[in-house]
Scaffold this motif. Structure first.
Motif, PDB file in Angstrom:
ATOM      1  N   GLY A 129      -4.308  26.101   7.038  1.00  0.00           N
ATOM      2  CA  GLY A 129      -5.209  27.138   7.950  1.00  0.00           C
ATOM      3  C   GLY A 129      -5.022  28.572   7.068  1.00  0.00           C
ATOM      4  O   GLY A 129      -6.011  29.279   6.870  1.00  0.00           O
ATOM      5  N   LYS A 130      -4.181  28.772   6.254  1.00  0.00           N
ATOM      6  CA  LYS A 130      -4.041  29.901   5.426  1.00  0.00           C
ATOM      7  C   LYS A 130      -4.879  30.139   4.414  1.00  0.00           C
ATOM      8  O   LYS A 130      -5.540  30.971   3.972  1.00  0.00           O
ATOM      9  N   GLY A 131      -4.846  28.812   3.923  1.00  0.00           N
ATOM     10  CA  GLY A 131      -5.858  28.663   2.782  1.00  0.00           C
ATOM     11  C   GLY A 131      -7.484  28.640   3.152  1.00  0.00           C
ATOM     12  O   GLY A 131      -8.162  29.362   2.157  1.00  0.00           O
ATOM     13  N   ILE A 132      -7.644  28.197   4.281  1.00  0.00           N
ATOM     14  CA  ILE A 132      -9.234  28.580   4.830  1.00  0.00           C
ATOM     15  C   ILE A 132      -9.296  29.947   4.900  1.00  0.00           C
ATOM     16  O   ILE A 132     -10.290  30.334   4.451  1.00  0.00           O
ATOM     17  N   MET A 133      -8.425  30.602   5.504  1.00  0.00           N
ATOM     18  CA  MET A 133      -8.625  32.113   5.560  1.00  0.00           C
ATOM     19  C   MET A 133      -8.709  32.975   4.200  1.00  0.00           C
ATOM     20  O   MET A 133      -9.626  33.655   4.222  1.00  0.00           O
ATOM     21  N   CYS A 134      -8.134  32.685   3.244  1.00  0.00           N
ATOM     22  CA  CYS A 134      -8.003  33.005   2.003  1.00  0.00           C
ATOM     23  C   CYS A 134      -9.256  32.848   1.355  1.00  0.00           C
ATOM     24  O   CYS A 134      -9.676  33.801   0.573  1.00  0.00           O
ATOM     25  N   ALA A 135      -9.871  31.477   1.573  1.00  0.00           N
ATOM     26  CA  ALA A 135     -11.001  31.171   0.906  1.00  0.00           C
ATOM     27  C   ALA A 135     -12.134  31.896   1.388  1.00  0.00           C
ATOM     28  O   ALA A 135     -13.045  32.315   0.663  1.00  0.00           O
ATOM     29  N   ILE A 136     -12.114  32.065   2.727  1.00  0.00           N
ATOM     30  CA  ILE A 136     -13.155  32.961   3.404  1.00  0.00           C
ATOM     31  C   ILE A 136     -13.342  34.184   2.954  1.00  0.00           C
ATOM     32  O   ILE A 136     -14.402  34.610   2.771  1.00  0.00           O
TER      33      ILE A 136
END
Length: 281
Positions: A129-136
């Motif tokens: 989930g944190k990876g998704i946020m950082c990618a966004i």
């Protein structure tokens, strides 16, 4: 899908023309005071142009029979209310078709958008989930900045995008795995402000929803030539036909930025954590 596509109101003609102009580039210059001759040669602007004319005509039709409505009226409902609900099926049907068409464009991995995994992250994205946020956040910065990220190879003029024009399209499933307060802090925005940028794609059985798009709203277009209600009253036969007629074109415009990212692996990892946590209770 509210505010996801750039709207073109086409009153005349059948073709949408979009053009971008490359910004002027610096070149060597010697003042005439230093002995140089004036350079009077032309320097024409460099343009990229796209045309769209894939309009489709559709009609939604329903028949209203006043006598039958009064005969089968439900308790607590007037004939007028039931008739209004019958007519409302026209806009409901059109809205459903509109949603499915827009979503199909957003799902098109072959023709729509530029894969951020390769072009921006070099294949290295944290799968949670944190990876998704950082990618966004990184995709948002790339779309906002003056560069050619998110553009097709045939339209790679450097361009920046106003923050007000950037959208983040994400499914309800993916959104459920994101801490919106934490995402807002990454953007230095309030939770309400970041939600104003999010295009939420509702769940249904035909949509996996594991694709995130961060894009200039002009990259996805919807053009409307006709949106017209009409009716034919058959007085002697005691019924009327009601029709909603539309003529619309939907398209992806590669002249404008659109970055995409498949987050299936991250979604599966987060769901696995939830299952494991539940099993450990």
């Amino acid at each position: 899908i509210e505010d996801a596509f750039y709207e073109y109101d086409v009153k005349d003609g059948k073709v949408i023309e979009e053009a971008i102009i490359e910004m002027a580039k610096a070149q060597a210059f010697t003042p005439t005071a230093n002995g140089a001759q004036p350079d009077l040669s032309p320097k024409d602007p460099v343009l990229k142009i796209r045309y769209f004319n894939n309009f489709e005509e559709k009609q939604y039709k329903v028949t209203k029979r006043p006598d039958e409505i009064r005969a089968c009226i439900a308790k607590g409902m007037t004939a007028e209310e039931l008739a209004a609900e019958i007519l409302a099926t026209l806009t409901a049907g059109e809205g459903d078709e509109d949603y499915k068409t827009e979503r199909a464009i957003m799902e098109d991995k072959t023709n729509v958008g530029v894969d951020a995994s390769a072009s921006l992250f070099g294949g290295k994205v944290r799968q949670d989930g944190k990876g998704i946020m950082c990618a966004i956040r990184r995709m948002f910065n790339a779309v906002k900045g003056c560069n050619s990220k998110g553009l097709g190879s045939d339209a790679s003029f450097k361009q920046g995008v106003p923050v007000s024009d950037i959208r983040i399209a994400v499914s309800e499933d993916v959104l459920a795995l994101i801490d919106m307060t934490e995402l807002a802090s990454l953007f230095n925005l309030s939770k309400e402000e970041i939600l104003g940028k999010v295009v939420k794609l509702p769940y249904d059985e035909n949509y996996s929803g594991n694709r995130v798009l961060v894009y200039d709203r002009k990259a996805l277009g919807r053009a409307t030539r006709t949106f017209d209600y009409s009716q034919d009253v058959m007085g002697t036969n005691r019924y009327s036909n009601h029709a909603l007629t539309t003529s619309r074109a939907y398209f992806y415009n590669p002249l404008f930025k659109c970055l995409t990212l498949d987050v299936t692996e991250a979604v599966n990892a987060e769901e696995g954590k939830l299952i494991a946590a539940k099993a450990a209770e």
